[in-house]
Enzyme design. Structure first.
Site, mmCIF file in Angstrom:
data_model
loop_
_atom_site.group_PDB
_atom_site.id
_atom_site.type_symbol
_atom_site.label_atom_id
_atom_site.label_comp_id
_atom_site.label_asym_id
_atom_site.label_seq_id
_atom_site.Cartn_x
_atom_site.Cartn_y
_atom_site.Cartn_z
ATOM 1 C CB SER A 47 -0.913 0.010 1.236
ATOM 2 O OG SER A 47 -1.763 1.137 1.210
ATOM 3 C CD GLU A 48 -0.991 5.650 -3.016
ATOM 4 O OE1 GLU A 48 -1.176 6.868 -2.983
ATOM 5 O OE2 GLU A 48 -1.250 4.950 -4.003
ATOM 6 C CG ASN A 49 -1.089 3.658 3.555
ATOM 7 O OD1 ASN A 49 -1.346 2.881 2.649
ATOM 8 N ND2 ASN A 49 -1.421 3.416 4.812
#
Length: 220
Positions: A47-49
């Site tokens: 996940s990009e976060n």
């Protein structure tokens, strides 16, 4: 698309993700894929976060809001998962370390151009996020989307009319009506997800479709 259809679509995508793949799940529909991955298959989600590992949606009442996916939805991490600074996450995205990313889209063209961050409307709020990085950084880009707009227009087009996210980056499209592989200038139908005939599917699609994969499968 109702919730049942959304989950059926997510299940079709999860079915096609191979063992050992590193996969980014974008905001919206793609986040549902995490809930449908086969239990006997090891797929590493990203996940990009800044999350890496395996997870599913947190049960109601069991949310830990320090643990979220890119869509700010609470998730339940499996053993061995890790979370870290989003700058490191973007380094993974840009460095070519992801096998597949799954994104939503407003439009996809016949050559695999992706438009998923802005409709060009004056009152629209643009939100590109990490989509540009994923579109060029992942080895394969899968798109999940409704086949038609609310006005009944095809989202698969000869050319995108919205601002582009990436050029010739989409390799496969999943819609509520079928699955389409894009390459070599062709849009090949690998699955019709409804009881529509090929003629009916072509009639609601804005690109010329190649149904030969279905013919080959039927003759196998």
């Amino acid at each position: 698309m109702d919730q049942i259809a959304r989950n059926l679509l997510a299940r079709r995508v999860a079915r096609d993700i191979p063992e050992g793949a590193y996969v980014n799940l974008g905001i919206g529909l793609p986040t549902l894929v995490a809930n449908h991955l086969p239990k006997d298959r090891e797929v590493i989600l990203h996940s990009e976060n800044g999350v890496l590992g395996q997870w599913a949606a947190a049960e109601p009442g069991q949310e830990d809001w320090d643990l979220i996916n890119a869509g700010k939805e609470a998730i339940r991490l499996s053993r061995g998962a890790a979370f870290f600074h989003h700058a490191d996450s973007f380094g993974m995205m840009r460095g070519g370390h992801l096998d597949i990313c799954v994104l939503g889209a407003f439009q996809v063209s016949a050559r695999g151009d992706l438009a998923n961050w802005h409709t060009g409307a004056k009152d629209a709020i643009p939100a590109v996020g990490g989509a540009m990085d994923l579109a060029i950084g992942a080895k394969r880009v899968f798109v999940m989307m409704d086949h038609l707009t609310r006005e009944g227009n095809s989202k698969l087009l000869r050319s995108c009319t919205y601002p582009l996210t990436g050029l010739a980056c989409v390799s496969r499209v999943y819609t509520d009506l079928g699955t389409f592989d894009i390459g070599d200038g062709k849009v090949r139908v690998t699955e019709i997800a409804t009881d529509m005939s090929p003629v009916e599917l072509q009639a609601v699609t804005g690109v010329d479709l190649d149904f030969s994969p279905l013919t080959i499968e039927a003759g196998a």
